[in-house]
Design a protein around this motif. Structure first.
Motif, PDB file in Angstrom:
ATOM      1  N   ALA A   1      -4.274   5.126   5.602  1.00 39.03           N
ATOM      2  CA  ALA A   1      -3.413   4.297   4.750  1.00 39.03           C
ATOM      3  C   ALA A   1      -2.047   4.185   5.409  1.00 39.03           C
ATOM      4  CB  ALA A   1      -3.261   4.909   3.374  1.00 39.03           C
TER       5      ALA A   1
ATOM      6  N   GLU B   1      -4.500   8.258  -4.086  1.00 36.72           N
ATOM      7  CA  GLU B   1      -4.150   7.025  -3.396  1.00 36.72           C
ATOM      8  C   GLU B   1      -5.416   6.231  -3.055  1.00 36.72           C
ATOM      9  OE1 GLU B   1      -2.152   7.992   0.189  1.00 36.72           O
ATOM     10  OE2 GLU B   1      -1.586   5.911   0.633  1.00 36.72           O
TER      11      GLU B   1
ATOM     12  N   GLY C   1      -2.081   0.947  -5.130  1.00 32.03           N
ATOM     13  CA  GLY C   1      -3.172   0.020  -4.857  1.00 32.03           C
ATOM     14  C   GLY C   1      -2.686  -1.408  -4.947  1.00 32.03           C
TER      15      GLY C   1
ATOM     16  N   GLY D   1       0.815  -1.213   0.000  1.00 29.42           N
ATOM     17  CA  GLY D   1       0.000   0.000   0.000  1.00 29.42           C
ATOM     18  C   GLY D   1       0.848   1.262   0.000  1.00 29.42           C
TER      19      GLY D   1
ATOM     20  N   ARG E   1      -8.366  -3.064  -4.944  1.00 28.59           N
ATOM     21  CA  ARG E   1      -8.856  -3.993  -3.924  1.00 28.59           C
ATOM     22  C   ARG E   1     -10.181  -4.623  -4.337  1.00 28.59           C
ATOM     23  NH1 ARG E   1      -9.507  -7.264  -1.088  1.00 28.59           N
ATOM     24  NH2 ARG E   1      -9.067  -7.614   1.125  1.00 28.59           N
TER      25      ARG E   1
ATOM     26  N   ARG F   1      -6.464   2.655  -4.750  1.00 28.93           N
ATOM     27  CA  ARG F   1      -6.528   1.547  -3.803  1.00 28.93           C
ATOM     28  C   ARG F   1      -7.882   0.827  -3.877  1.00 28.93           C
ATOM     29  NH1 ARG F   1      -6.802   1.525   2.159  1.00 28.93           N
ATOM     30  NH2 ARG F   1      -7.272   3.725   1.967  1.00 28.93           N
TER      31      ARG F   1
END
Lengths: 406, 401
Positions: A406, A300, A30, A25, A308, A304
């Motif tokens: 994060a 970000e 991601g 991460g 995911r 991500r």
């Protein structure tokens, strides 16, 4: 001293799923489930090897930019970079590119030329993990930067200090590590550096060839020599490492944390990659207080989520969503870049996050594995979803505050 | 009890994010701003350069008819302002406000060194910097920053419209939200259960110690944001006290009035009205635009009066420049320079301000710029809001009652 070095030694202990998620991460933007599982199986070293030997991007993506640039639209360029980040082939490189974009923050709003903005972006991608001295020299001659910080109006007898000041204050030394005199003398050294037809040009007639006193050293310094003198300041390597630690560690580092890394940067001929690898493999990096300790920036966050949830987002839509959350690519608010951290969040930007996350939850719920994914995410982020339908559970998770860390 | 946004901003300050904000000026600003009560500003931008000459018409100057063989408006059709000037016939609502003293017309406003590029001129108006290429923030954003520091509000400024956030609204401290839908904020909740779960997720303390501080911050921010959104939704759906036209500009102003009337707390609003770049066949397009503008402002003013808020709200209507005095070969007009600015509200000193344009004394075929646009900003900052003004020009006098 021992303790100062100790923290930069490779992490011990189990490289479990949580550790792998933390590494991937932070190193990239991601992570998909498969990448995560592969990392756990391969272990820390092999995972780092893979990160630092990333393949090139899909060549069709890289060439498609020529068509887009013809339109002159900044939205196209934003979408293109977003596509590279969402593509996920080179997460470490793209995150570094984003980091340097923030570090050498240049905004299209003044440059008004998408080709120049793209060229600067390519420069960060090419030199981002290499020798910082080369990167700084390239940036100083970069046409977008020269337009942004007024190279063209920096002429003999009419010095414009814009670039000279920011290269010291923001790019290389940090405030308090130079004098006003250094700024004005360096500005004279850079006179004559400008742009002509989208290219760097040196106009000898505009250059001030007189003597300058820069950091106490007197000579007929030109722009290249001024950069060398800036790079020769011991504080320079510390400034670069401090920025790297802030980005990858998630909070402002202490002087004791910075010092050994700065030495390592110089030892490694100013190459960013080995220092970054030291950071990403260190005990310091994997310490519990470093995990999920910062607020994810919009880009970000978006990259991500898509990785995911294995979504395929339209890059233009994703870029526009980032803009509504306060991070328009190629349009940082000032030469200082984005303030980041808590400054990402206010009533307006949080609601923008909420709206986009609910939109993505709807998208994700169409997947036949949605229910299993929601269960897995709920337990990862400690969100109670009770008897919610997959789409509601997904939305609850994606809009939960912990998901935005994060 | 949820923390206010003020409190989490202060938590941010402690981390040194914006330590410079804690200057002595803060206390001074707070004192001044509280004396100006709950005054608000709505900036209404006429995008594309409104033809000021066919809006406030100097019909007695024979140069007017001569320069505009097809576009000159007959005096008989105008709404009388004074012996020499009349308002376009589509602007009946504005004429009514003028007669009541709720409309101030400032003649000959523009940049000291006019620029005929839409983009550059707009950037100059937005940033209030003559060298707008340097601009990173806008005058409204910086004003919102100052008001934000002095008052307790979750949302110091709000941009309503489908366009990107205008440069004018960019501040240093506060990122102004954009509301694309003039019907209000439709915060998506998938179901009642989802909303309940969302709310309870914000209550539950999290167990991970590492992320505690940032998590607590996010939880408070989210709670405050949802409360703000819900209040806005509630206010937006309230019944109107007057009938508004149905076009987009009227719907934007209607929402602003709902928020102002309901004590939402936002003090600075930005809306735009696009389409004023009338290079060809200007007459019907311009008439339609002015009809919308006039109708929307009239309803807005009536609505505020019905809610007893009309003395606290100021609308500034501007355009990036005026249009050329002489019409072009396509029954339109090209880019010009000076143009009138409107200030609407019961708190303004109605009537005409500045020097009415003299068509026998043009500069490059354009109306002269007599009033530096920044002197109006300065007047709004100093005299309307009672905050500092940093434009380096004196505020225009006597704009407010």
């Amino acid at each position: 001293m021992t303790q100062a070095l100790e923290r930069w030694r490779p992490a011990r202990g189990e490289f479990d799923r949580a550790a792998a998620a933390h590494l991937l991460g932070r190193a990239g933007l991601g992570i998909s489930r498969q990448q995560l599982e592969r990392a756990v199986v391969n272990g820390l070293d092999a995972t780092l090897d893979a990160l630092f030997e990333e393949p090139e991007h899909d060549p069709t993506l890289l060439t498609s930019i020529d068509l887009l640039l013809g339109t002159g639209s900044i939205e196209s360029l934003q979408a293109w970079w977003m596509a590279l980040m969402l593509g996920g082939r080179a997460p470490l490189r793209e995150r570094l590119t984003l980091f340097w974009h923030d570090h050498f923050a240049t905004a299209w709003d003044k440059v008004r030329d998408t080709r120049l903005m793209h060229r600067q972006n390519a420069l960060f991608r090419k030199h981002g993990s290499g020798d910082f001295r080369v990167l700084l020299r390239e940036v100083a001659r970069d046409p977008a930067m020269l337009v942004w910080l007024d190279g063209n109006s920096n002429r003999k007898g009419h010095a414009n200090e814009n670039f000279a000041r920011e290269v010291m204050e923001l790019f290389a030394l940090g405030i308090g590590n130079y004098s006003e005199r250094d700024v004005s003398e360096a500005a004279r050294a850079f006179t004559g550096w400008g742009v002509d037809g989208r290219r760097f040009r040196f106009a000898a007639a505009d250059h001030d060839g007189g003597e300058k006193n820069l950091f106490g050293k007197v000579g007929r310094w030109d722009g290249d020599r001024a950069l060398e003198l800036i790079l020769a300041q011991p504080v320079c390597a510390r400034h670069v490492c401090r920025s790297l630690l802030q980005e990858y560690g998630g909070s402002a580092p202490t002087a004791a944390e910075v010092e050994p890394l700065a030495a390592e940067l110089v030892r490694n001929d100013w190459n960013i990659a080995p220092v970054l690898r030291t950071i990403l493999s260190s005990r310091w990096f994997f310490a519990p207080e470093r995990r999920a300790c910062r607020i994810a920036g919009p880009v970000e966050l978006v990259v991500r989520v898509q990785a995911r949830l294995e979504l395929s987002l339209a890059p233009a839509r994703a870029a526009a969503a980032c803009e509504s959350m306060g991070q328009a690519l190629f349009r940082p608010p000032s030469v200082k870049g984005w303030d980041g951290g808590r400054a990402w969040i206010n009533a307006g930007t949080w609601l923008a996050r909420h709206e986009y996350m609910v939109e993505l939850a709807r998208e994700a719920a169409r997947d036949e594995r949605a229910e299993a994914m929601a269960r897995e995410l709920a337990s990862e982020h400690a969100v109670e979803c009770g008897s919610l339908a997959p789409v509601e559970a997904m939305a609850t998770i994606l809009t939960s505050p912990q998901f935005h860390l994060a | 009890m949820p923390l206010t946004r003020r409190k989490f901003l202060i938590a941010g300050l402690e981390l040194g994010v914006a330590g410079s904000c804690l200057s002595p000026a803060l206390a001074a600003n707070r004192a001044v701003a509280s004396s100006s009560g709950e005054r608000s500003l709505v900036v209404l931008q006429l995008t594309g350069a409104n033809d000021g000459l066919n809006t406030v018409v100097p019909h007695r100057q024979h140069e007017y008819q001569r320069a505009r063989p097809t576009l000159a408006l007959p005096a008989s059709t105008l709404h009388r302002l004074d012996d020499d000037h009349g308002l376009h016939e589509s602007a009946a609502g504005l004429a009514e406000l003028y007669a009541e003293g709720a409309l101030a017309i400032v003649h000959g406003v523009g940049c000291p060194d006019p620029d005929r590029s839409h983009f550059r001129s707009m950037a100059i108006w937005h940033s209030a910097q003559l060298d707008a290429a340097q601009a990173e923030t806008g005058w409204v954003g910086r004003l919102a920053d100052r008001i934000d520091r002095a008052t307790e509000t979750e949302m110091p400024s709000l941009h309503i419209g489908a366009e990107a956030l205008p440069l004018a609204m960019r501040g240093r401290r506060w990122f102004a939200p954009t509301l694309r839908d003039p019907n209000g904020l439709q915060l998506t909740s998938l179901s009642t259960r989802h909303a309940e779960c969302r709310a309870s997720a914000l209550e539950r303390p999290h167990s991970e110690p590492a992320s505690r501080e940032e998590l607590a911050f996010l939880r408070e921010a989210a709670r405050t944001s949802y409360a703000t959104a819900e209040r806005m939704q509630g206010l937006a759906s309230r019944a109107d006290s007057v009938a508004y036209p149905t076009h987009e500009l009227a719907r934007k102003l209607r929402l602003v009035a709902r928020l102002l009337g309901g004590g939402f707390g936002t003090r600075v609003y930005y809306v735009t009205h696009d389409g004023y770049d009338t290079h060809a066949r200007q007459a019907p397009a311009h008439a339609a635009l002015l009809s919308e503008l006039s109708g929307a402002l009239h309803a807005f003013q009536r609505d505020l009066a019905a809610m007893g808020r009309d003395r606290e709200v100021l609308v500034l209507v501007f355009s990036e420049f005026g249009r050329r005095v002489e019409e072009n070969g396509s029954r339109g007009t090209d880019h010009g320079a000076g143009a009138p600015v409107f200030l609407v509200g019961s708190g303004v000193r109605g009537g005409m301000h500045g020097v009415a344009p003299d068509l026998s004394r043009l500069v490059d075929g354009d109306l002269r710029v007599d009033v530096d646009f920044r002197s109006i900003y300065a007047a709004i900052e100093r005299h309307w809001f009672g905050v500092e003004s940093h434009h380096g020009v004196a505020p225009m006098a006597n704009l407010f009652a």
